[in-house]
Design a protein around this motif. Sequence first.
Motif, short mmCIF file in Angstrom:
data_model
loop_
_atom_site.label_atom_id
_atom_site.label_comp_id
_atom_site.label_asym_id
_atom_site.label_seq_id
_atom_site.Cartn_x
_atom_site.Cartn_y
_atom_site.Cartn_z
N LYS A 1 44.75 37.59 33.28
CA LYS A 1 43.76 38.64 33.10
C LYS A 1 43.87 39.67 34.22
N LYS A 2 43.31 40.87 33.96
CA LYS A 2 43.43 41.96 34.93
C LYS A 2 42.85 41.58 36.28
N GLY A 3 41.68 40.90 36.29
CA GLY A 3 41.07 40.49 37.54
C GLY A 3 41.96 39.54 38.31
N GLU A 4 42.60 38.61 37.60
CA GLU A 4 43.49 37.65 38.25
C GLU A 4 44.73 38.36 38.80
N GLN A 5 45.20 39.37 38.04
CA GLN A 5 46.36 40.15 38.51
C GLN A 5 46.01 40.91 39.79
N THR A 6 44.82 41.47 39.83
CA THR A 6 44.39 42.21 41.02
C THR A 6 44.28 41.28 42.22
N LYS A 7 43.69 40.12 42.01
CA LYS A 7 43.56 39.15 43.11
C LYS A 7 44.93 38.73 43.61
N HIS B 1 47.67 40.42 43.42
CA HIS B 1 48.24 41.60 44.09
C HIS B 1 47.76 41.66 45.55
N THR C 1 47.28 47.72 49.30
CA THR C 1 46.94 47.36 47.91
C THR C 1 46.48 48.54 47.08
#
Length: 199
Positions: free
Chosen positions: A2-8, A10, A36
Motif C-alpha cells: 500500500k502507498k502508506g507502506e511504500q512511504t514508510k 522509502h 525523502t
Amino acid sequence: MKKGEQTKQHIIMKSAELFNQKGFAGCSIKEIMDATGLTKGGIYRFFASKDEIALESLTYALEIINEHFTRAIQGNKSAIDKILAIFDVYADVVHHPPLQGGCPLLNTAIESDDTHPALRDKALAAMNGFLATIHNVLSEGVHKKELRPDLDLNSLASFVFSILEGSIMASKLEGDNRHVATGKENLAHYLRTFQIQSR
C-alpha cells in the motif's frame, strides 16, 4: 504494498543511508526530510521519534548486508572459499560498498557504544548472528572433513569477524581498499593451515 507502506519503506531506505554515513547524532530530521522529500509531519506520521527511525533503518541496513553475505557464501562450495567470499562483499568498500557509508554494524557499534543502548543492543545481536553464521560455515567444513576436527570454532569465528571489520575500518579510514584485500589474503593463508589435505 500500500502507498502508506511504500512511504514508510522509502523513509527507512533513505534514512539507512544517511545514518550509515553521518551517524545517529550527526543526522538531523531536516536531512531526512530533504532526502525523502517529505515534511516533518509526513515523517512523524509513520515514526514516533528519530530513535524509532534509526532502529528500523538499522534493521533494514543489516538485512541488506546479510543478503550480500548470504549470496557470497552460497556461491562457493568449500568452507574456506565461503569465508573468503565474505570479504568480497567489501572488496571495494571505498567506492562501492553494499550500503553507502561502509559497514552499518561497525559504524553503529562505534557510535552507540556508550551513547545509545538500543542501537548498541541491535548491533550486538547482529554481531552475534554474524558470528553464528561464520561458526556454522566452519563447522560444516569440519563435518565435511575439509577442516581439522580439533578447531576451536568460536575463537576462529571471532578471529575471522575481527579481521573483516578491522580491515573495513582501515580501508575506509585511509581511502584504500588494500586493507580488505590483504586481510583476505592473509586470512586465506591462515585458514589453509587448518585444511585437511585430500589424498
